[in-house]
Enzyme design. Sequence first.
Site, short mmCIF file in Angstrom:
data_model
loop_
_atom_site.label_atom_id
_atom_site.label_comp_id
_atom_site.label_asym_id
_atom_site.label_seq_id
_atom_site.Cartn_x
_atom_site.Cartn_y
_atom_site.Cartn_z
N GLU A 517 0.84 -1.21 0.00
CA GLU A 517 0.00 0.00 0.00
C GLU A 517 0.87 1.25 0.00
OE1 GLU A 517 -2.85 -0.44 -0.85
OE2 GLU A 517 -3.17 -2.53 -0.29
N ASP A 581 3.52 -4.80 -5.39
CA ASP A 581 3.90 -6.12 -4.87
C ASP A 581 5.42 -6.22 -4.69
OD1 ASP A 581 1.35 -7.12 -4.67
OD2 ASP A 581 1.40 -8.22 -6.56
ZN ZN Z 1 -2.64 -2.60 -4.58
#
Ligand code: ZN
Length: 677
Positions: A517, A581
């Site tokens: 995030e 990621d």
């Molecule tokens: Zn995301």
Amino acid sequence: MHFLGSYNGSMRTALLTFGLFTAVAFAQKSPGFDPVAIDRSANACVDFYQYACGNWIAAHPIPADQSRWGRFDALQERNQEILRQILEKAAMPAPNRAAIDQKIGDFYTACMDEAGINAKGTAPLKPILDRIANAKDRADVTAVMIDLFKDGTTPLFRFGPSPDAKNSSQEIGDLDQGGLGLPDRDYYLKTDEKSVELRKQYTAHIQRMFELSGVPAEEAARRAEGVVALETELAKGSLDRVSRRDPSKLYHPMTLSEIESSSPAFAWEKFFSGIGAPKMAHLNVDVPEFLKSVDSVMAKTSVDDLKAYMTWNVLRDTAASLPVAFQEESFNFFGKTLQGAKEMRPRWKRCVSQTDAQLPDALGKRFVETTLGAEGMKRTQTMVAEIEKAMADDLKSLDWMTPKTKQQAEIKLKAVLNKIGTVEKWQTYDTVTIARDDEFGNVIRTNQFEVHRQLAKIGKPVDKKEWEMSQPTVNAYYEPQQNNINFPAGILQPPFYDNAMDDAVNYGGIGAVIGHELTHAFDDEGRQFDAKGNLRDWWTPADAKAFDERAACIVNEYGGFTIIDTTKINGKLTLGENTADNGGVRLAYMALMDHLGGKMPPPRDGFTAQQRFFLGFAQVWCESRRPEFSRLRAQTDPHSPGNFRVNGVVRNVPEFQKAFGCSDNQPMVGHPACRVW
Ligand SMILES: [Zn+2]
């Protein structure tokens, strides 16, 4: 952007995208790291996902009511069971029930009353269907559309509040493309065999819904054709998903008179005042080209077809509150045909989801009281602080960014607001009547409440403390226009976070999610917003170019992965998520090493802390998908499938190669190893 209606057009970048039918079968609490899940016949350096998840996948076939089954779906299922217990307790009509329990308990009771709902038939629909049927001309159709909007149904386009992209503390009106029943504009435009077939099935589904509402078959077929033709017009004017990732392509402030002259066939002023929107000096039109589609639809479509389209919107949106025949028909297309599920979810799961969607803060409050422990909160807060520090260290060490841009990035990082599992001010629903025997009315009244609440935001300052996900949700998000990261209580549980696990596993799980995030603040979309959430270019041209080169490596890497048949991942559509990621794992790993301070704990279950970190990360994503679901998501999901979320990342991380002793020429060692952050 907070849009009303079923389509999620929010700017927020979430960890997962959930579909229309997402719930799951019974699940045990699964640990943060499960040695039994490992397929020891696989080679970690050849296919790490298979190694980490192989046995879990083999032992967990997809339940009949699912289109995807993964370890986070299992957690969602567990949360559903907790919610069911809360709701069943709240449903007992005790004399001094708290007001909040009356709302959620009676809402759930009404939804569960299948016999009562069936007995009413289409009677609850009659007033609105009659209003549509009685419309004589386009002005009448617009008047009907105003009523529908207030009830939570949004034909033709979407409208709601959104922070002004260049003045993010201010909510303004935002008008965006919409009005489609299929999940993406490409479904209407593509000419390959599968797409043509799917449109036939969609048309047949609309026809059957009309028939269920009492329209004779031949007439229903004619109307369904008209609906699909109208939606195709809207699709033609819609911007594609990849272009929509660029926020500068969605920012076009216009005055009402500019909108009216661009699209004179629609009575905009009448519409905005009819729905009760505050007076607006200007509003943002995300896709000006789309206004022309609205105009052509309003000018050229016959009144009969417009009426059919309005009716279809009502039937689709209210199917879940109608007799079971409507629900089954809706499932047959949206659940089975589009996503490959074999059976409809049991009623209690659908009713839990509906209560969560319609009364999110009431049910969410009870959920947080039941689940969120003090220890979990504290360890998560510590991790967030450590991961933010890791990002600051990471920024300092970058060799491709000039000091000028670095300084701006540091300011942005420092300004990130963290929201973890708590809500400062819960929304109450005192003014909404919830009756134990009125499922349809309950849904309409909660919709009306929410529409009114959203419209009232226009012209007011942005409330950055408000959540865009309910607390039981297994997900997380970054909101670029508010520069905050958000972790609902629903995700602060195993396998993401486990009190019983060592730090290595938790940093690999929830730690990588936090890093994910945070990285969104600096992905291809997030980087275009500044510390305050304003769309402003704070990059030197050279730094922007260096960023794009690094991002291109990720686009190429993931674009080479095959999802299903000959369909490859859309590298541009998934760039932001893949960047997040990769960054997330790097940042979480750095934070873990800092946290351990060079003192490596002894191996556990036969794995070093470094190995457990990567296993903890990988096992969050263990999953299986039905082929229909894979095809759908290949077109619409900005996230890569679980196997590539794992293998795509570890290939780029030298610490993984070291942890598992992989040699240079093995598949889990990428050449080149891409790195943005
Ligand atoms: Zn995301």
